[in-house]
Write a protein that holds these residues in place. Structure first.
Motif, PDB file in Angstrom:
ATOM      1  N   LEU A 101      31.630  55.721  51.493  1.00  0.00           N
ATOM      2  CA  LEU A 101      31.488  55.855  50.037  1.00  0.00           C
ATOM      3  C   LEU A 101      30.070  56.287  49.671  1.00  0.00           C
ATOM      4  CD1 LEU A 101      33.483  52.914  48.465  1.00  0.00           C
ATOM      5  CD2 LEU A 101      33.616  55.314  47.825  1.00  0.00           C
ATOM      6  N   PHE A 160      29.643  60.073  50.736  1.00  0.00           N
ATOM      7  CA  PHE A 160      30.346  61.041  49.886  1.00  0.00           C
ATOM      8  C   PHE A 160      29.855  61.007  48.442  1.00  0.00           C
ATOM      9  CE2 PHE A 160      33.284  61.161  53.468  1.00  0.00           C
ATOM     10  CZ  PHE A 160      33.375  62.534  53.625  1.00  0.00           C
ATOM     11  N   THR A 161      29.406  59.862  47.961  1.00  0.00           N
ATOM     12  CA  THR A 161      28.825  59.810  46.621  1.00  0.00           C
ATOM     13  C   THR A 161      27.537  60.627  46.587  1.00  0.00           C
ATOM     14  OG1 THR A 161      29.805  57.646  46.180  1.00  0.00           O
ATOM     15  CG2 THR A 161      27.918  58.288  44.822  1.00  0.00           C
ATOM     16  N   VAL A 208      35.780  60.428  47.548  1.00  0.00           N
ATOM     17  CA  VAL A 208      35.269  59.224  46.908  1.00  0.00           C
ATOM     18  C   VAL A 208      36.418  58.457  46.264  1.00  0.00           C
ATOM     19  CG1 VAL A 208      33.844  58.364  44.997  1.00  0.00           C
ATOM     20  CG2 VAL A 208      32.921  60.058  46.575  1.00  0.00           C
ATOM     21  N   THR A 209      37.281  59.171  45.574  1.00  0.00           N
ATOM     22  CA  THR A 209      38.425  58.558  44.903  1.00  0.00           C
ATOM     23  C   THR A 209      39.346  57.860  45.913  1.00  0.00           C
ATOM     24  OG1 THR A 209      38.323  60.256  43.202  1.00  0.00           O
ATOM     25  CG2 THR A 209      40.362  58.979  43.347  1.00  0.00           C
ATOM     26  N   LEU A 257      37.713  54.720  47.317  1.00  0.00           N
ATOM     27  CA  LEU A 257      37.725  53.647  46.324  1.00  0.00           C
ATOM     28  C   LEU A 257      39.117  53.018  46.210  1.00  0.00           C
ATOM     29  CD1 LEU A 257      35.525  55.089  43.456  1.00  0.00           C
ATOM     30  CD2 LEU A 257      34.998  53.110  44.912  1.00  0.00           C
TER      31      LEU A 257
END
Length: 185
Positions: free
Chosen positions: A129, A132-133, A179-180, A183
């Motif tokens: 995360l 990729f963020t 990211v989605t 999450l």
């Protein structure tokens, strides 16, 4: 993947459209565009399939190890390509993230595919995360000032498949999708 069904369908559409565009980029006159476009198309379509809401379609248990094997092969290819082109390291991280998500889905009990919540974020998920963020933020910043560069140095306008800002937008949308998906795990 878990999460709201409408968001999942938007993610499916985004990833599938990105995959289609990347397939079209494979017709580019620029060799490096063609080389990276194939892996990016695989990533886009793979993310689209993985993002289909579990309430609509739950893949059979054997699909997840197959998925991990396909993206494991993509990771090996990206590692090999990174020897001469370091930007392929990002493709390696993306393929490894897909392997990780497939393994998590394969090991999860079937009822967990419909459940929400959890006991926290595993370390590897958190690291992916964070990566990729940061990638999305950097790619977005690079996209803003991007100017159309003529492919091959010719005098005419670049073909739409050779435009670097479109390739960057493609990578940005896949980063947002990753990211989605992370999450939603």
């Amino acid at each position: 993947m878990h999460g709201p069904v409408s968001a999942a369908w938007l993610l499916v559409a985004l990833c599938a459209a990105t995959g289609v565009y990347c397939l079209l980029r494979m017709r580019s006159g620029v060799e490096e565009q063609r080389r990276s476009a194939g892996g990016e198309a695989l990533m886009g379509f793979g993310m689209a399939v993985m993002a289909v809401p579990a309430a609509v379609f739950t893949p059979p248990r054997w699909a997840w190890p197959l998925y991990a094997a396909v993206f494991g092969a993509a990771a090996v290819r990206a590692l090999w390509a990174a020897r001469t082109a370091p930007h392929h390291l990002h493709h390696l991280v993306g393929a490894a993230a897909m392997v990780y998500m497939a393994v998590v889905m394969a090991l999860a009990p079937p009822e967990a595919h419909h459940a929400h919540g959890g006991t926290g974020v595993p370390l590897l998920t958190g690291a992916l995360l964070a990566y990729f963020t940061a990638y999305v933020l950097l790619a977005g910043a690079r996209l803003v000032p991007a100017a159309a560069v003529v492919a091959g140095g010719g005098g005419g306008p670049a073909r739409w498949g050779d435009r670097p800002e479109l390739a960057r937008a493609c990578r940005l949308s896949m980063g947002i999708g990753m990211v989605t998906m992370l999450l939603a795990m």
